[in-house]
Design a protein around this motif. Sequence first.
Motif, PDB file in Angstrom:
ATOM      1  N   ARG A 155      64.506  39.714  59.780  1.00 24.88           N
ATOM      2  CA  ARG A 155      63.768  40.755  59.093  1.00 24.88           C
ATOM      3  C   ARG A 155      63.092  40.299  57.816  1.00 24.88           C
ATOM      4  NH1 ARG A 155      68.283  45.219  58.462  1.00 24.88           N
ATOM      5  NH2 ARG A 155      69.474  43.348  57.943  1.00 24.88           N
ATOM      6  N   THR A 156      63.297  39.052  57.419  1.00 25.09           N
ATOM      7  CA  THR A 156      62.741  38.593  56.148  1.00 25.09           C
ATOM      8  C   THR A 156      61.746  37.462  56.352  1.00 25.09           C
ATOM      9  OG1 THR A 156      64.615  37.082  55.865  1.00 25.09           O
ATOM     10  CG2 THR A 156      64.791  39.273  54.869  1.00 25.09           C
ATOM     11  N   PHE A 157      60.995  37.510  57.451  1.00 26.74           N
ATOM     12  CA  PHE A 157      60.068  36.438  57.816  1.00 26.74           C
ATOM     13  C   PHE A 157      59.103  36.139  56.685  1.00 26.74           C
ATOM     14  CE2 PHE A 157      57.628  33.736  60.434  1.00 26.74           C
ATOM     15  CZ  PHE A 157      56.282  34.064  60.299  1.00 26.74           C
ATOM     16  N   SER A 158      58.564  37.164  56.058  1.00 28.00           N
ATOM     17  CA  SER A 158      57.528  36.961  55.049  1.00 28.00           C
ATOM     18  C   SER A 158      58.052  36.252  53.799  1.00 28.00           C
ATOM     19  CB  SER A 158      56.892  38.292  54.659  1.00 28.00           C
ATOM     20  OG  SER A 158      57.854  39.136  54.076  1.00 28.00           O
ATOM     21  N   SER A 159      59.345  36.139  53.653  1.00 27.10           N
ATOM     22  CA  SER A 159      59.894  35.452  52.490  1.00 27.10           C
ATOM     23  C   SER A 159      60.054  33.952  52.701  1.00 27.10           C
ATOM     24  CB  SER A 159      61.260  36.041  52.122  1.00 27.10           C
ATOM     25  OG  SER A 159      62.220  35.759  53.129  1.00 27.10           O
ATOM     26  N   TYR A 160      59.814  33.504  53.948  1.00 27.11           N
ATOM     27  CA  TYR A 160      60.004  32.085  54.274  1.00 27.11           C
ATOM     28  C   TYR A 160      58.694  31.333  54.309  1.00 27.11           C
ATOM     29  CZ  TYR A 160      64.701  33.276  55.973  1.00 27.11           C
ATOM     30  OH  TYR A 160      65.993  33.700  56.087  1.00 27.11           O
ATOM     31  N   ARG A 161      58.689  30.168  53.676  1.00 32.11           N
ATOM     32  CA  ARG A 161      57.629  29.212  53.955  1.00 32.11           C
ATOM     33  C   ARG A 161      57.918  28.644  55.333  1.00 32.11           C
ATOM     34  NH1 ARG A 161      54.049  26.717  50.448  1.00 32.11           N
ATOM     35  NH2 ARG A 161      52.848  25.049  51.432  1.00 32.11           N
ATOM     36  N   MET A 162      56.885  28.527  56.161  1.00 38.24           N
ATOM     37  CA  MET A 162      57.043  28.058  57.538  1.00 38.24           C
ATOM     38  C   MET A 162      56.245  26.785  57.751  1.00 38.24           C
ATOM     39  SD  MET A 162      59.071  30.191  59.037  1.00 38.24           S
ATOM     40  CE  MET A 162      58.891  29.541  60.690  1.00 38.24           C
ATOM     41  N   VAL A 202      60.839  26.150  55.881  1.00 42.57           N
ATOM     42  CA  VAL A 202      60.570  24.964  55.065  1.00 42.57           C
ATOM     43  C   VAL A 202      60.970  25.214  53.614  1.00 42.57           C
ATOM     44  CG1 VAL A 202      58.714  23.519  54.144  1.00 42.57           C
ATOM     45  CG2 VAL A 202      58.681  24.203  56.541  1.00 42.57           C
ATOM     46  N   VAL A 203      61.507  24.187  52.984  1.00 48.17           N
ATOM     47  CA  VAL A 203      61.728  24.197  51.544  1.00 48.17           C
ATOM     48  C   VAL A 203      61.051  22.969  50.946  1.00 48.17           C
ATOM     49  CG1 VAL A 203      63.897  25.483  51.688  1.00 48.17           C
ATOM     50  CG2 VAL A 203      63.949  22.969  51.787  1.00 48.17           C
ATOM     51  N   LEU A 204      60.778  23.027  49.680  1.00 53.24           N
ATOM     52  CA  LEU A 204      60.148  21.900  48.986  1.00 53.24           C
ATOM     53  C   LEU A 204      58.872  21.457  49.692  1.00 53.24           C
ATOM     54  CD1 LEU A 204      63.364  19.849  48.127  1.00 53.24           C
ATOM     55  CD2 LEU A 204      62.109  21.465  46.677  1.00 53.24           C
ATOM     56  N   VAL A 205      58.117  22.436  50.201  1.00 55.75           N
ATOM     57  CA  VAL A 205      56.790  22.278  50.820  1.00 55.75           C
ATOM     58  C   VAL A 205      56.848  21.699  52.221  1.00 55.75           C
ATOM     59  CG1 VAL A 205      54.442  21.382  50.609  1.00 55.75           C
ATOM     60  CG2 VAL A 205      55.719  22.037  48.558  1.00 55.75           C
ATOM     61  N   THR A 206      57.601  20.600  52.429  1.00 57.96           N
ATOM     62  CA  THR A 206      57.545  19.934  53.729  1.00 57.96           C
ATOM     63  C   THR A 206      58.897  19.665  54.374  1.00 57.96           C
ATOM     64  OG1 THR A 206      57.528  17.740  52.718  1.00 57.96           O
ATOM     65  CG2 THR A 206      55.382  18.772  53.115  1.00 57.96           C
ATOM     66  N   THR A 207      59.989  20.094  53.776  1.00 56.58           N
ATOM     67  CA  THR A 207      61.330  19.782  54.292  1.00 56.58           C
ATOM     68  C   THR A 207      61.842  20.903  55.184  1.00 56.58           C
ATOM     69  OG1 THR A 207      61.833  18.522  52.291  1.00 56.58           O
ATOM     70  CG2 THR A 207      63.693  19.215  53.667  1.00 56.58           C
ATOM     71  N   PRO A 208      62.125  20.610  56.458  1.00 56.54           N
ATOM     72  CA  PRO A 208      62.647  21.655  57.341  1.00 56.54           C
ATOM     73  C   PRO A 208      64.023  22.115  56.878  1.00 56.54           C
ATOM     74  CG  PRO A 208      62.803  19.525  58.412  1.00 56.54           C
ATOM     75  CD  PRO A 208      62.029  19.305  57.149  1.00 56.54           C
ATOM     76  N   THR A 226      52.345  23.210  56.725  1.00 55.46           N
ATOM     77  CA  THR A 226      53.196  24.296  56.255  1.00 55.46           C
ATOM     78  C   THR A 226      52.334  25.389  55.638  1.00 55.46           C
ATOM     79  OG1 THR A 226      53.578  23.409  54.028  1.00 55.46           O
ATOM     80  CG2 THR A 226      55.108  22.737  55.756  1.00 55.46           C
ATOM     81  N   ILE A 227      52.914  26.588  55.551  1.00 55.57           N
ATOM     82  CA  ILE A 227      52.217  27.728  54.995  1.00 55.57           C
ATOM     83  C   ILE A 227      53.216  28.564  54.209  1.00 55.57           C
ATOM     84  CG2 ILE A 227      52.555  29.105  57.117  1.00 55.57           C
ATOM     85  CD1 ILE A 227      49.730  30.299  56.573  1.00 55.57           C
ATOM     86  N   SER A 228      52.776  29.072  53.069  1.00 55.40           N
ATOM     87  CA  SER A 228      53.642  29.887  52.231  1.00 55.40           C
ATOM     88  C   SER A 228      53.910  31.243  52.880  1.00 55.40           C
ATOM     89  CB  SER A 228      52.999  30.089  50.862  1.00 55.40           C
ATOM     90  OG  SER A 228      51.772  30.801  50.992  1.00 55.40           O
ATOM     91  N   GLY A 229      54.879  31.950  52.338  1.00 50.72           N
ATOM     92  CA  GLY A 229      55.234  33.250  52.886  1.00 50.72           C
ATOM     93  C   GLY A 229      54.086  34.242  52.902  1.00 50.72           C
TER      94      GLY A 229
END
Length: 119
Positions: free
Chosen positions: A27-34, A99-105, A50-53
């Motif tokens: 339910r919190t998809f928009s909060s994740y960088r993908m 993703v965290v730190l822009v490119t880290t899964p 990658t793309i921001s939330g």
Amino acid sequence: QVQPIESGGGLVQAGESLRLSCAVSGRTFSSYRMGWFRQAPGLEREFVATISGSGMSTSYTDSVKGRFTISRDNAKNTVYLQMNSLKPEDTAVYYCNTVVLVTTPSGSWGQGTQVTVSS
């Protein structure tokens, strides 16, 4: 825990296009960088895009800049990868992940979707 389901892969010729989709539960998809990642036979899995939330910020590996576009639809909990001008070296299994730190899964890996580009 976000669980991705990738789709849209296939066999295409060099120069053609494909659009990959990744549906994500939670339910919190928009909060994740993908991000999209890929793994070619015998090689390590690598970052693709990658793309921001919010969708306002994107990042690409150099080899796909100008050819691939990452986007997302937060209402559908889905992230996309539009791949144009495909090359044989783009052949790989493609995965999406948080993703965290822009490119880290940072989350669980799905089954991926196979992209094969013939010359």
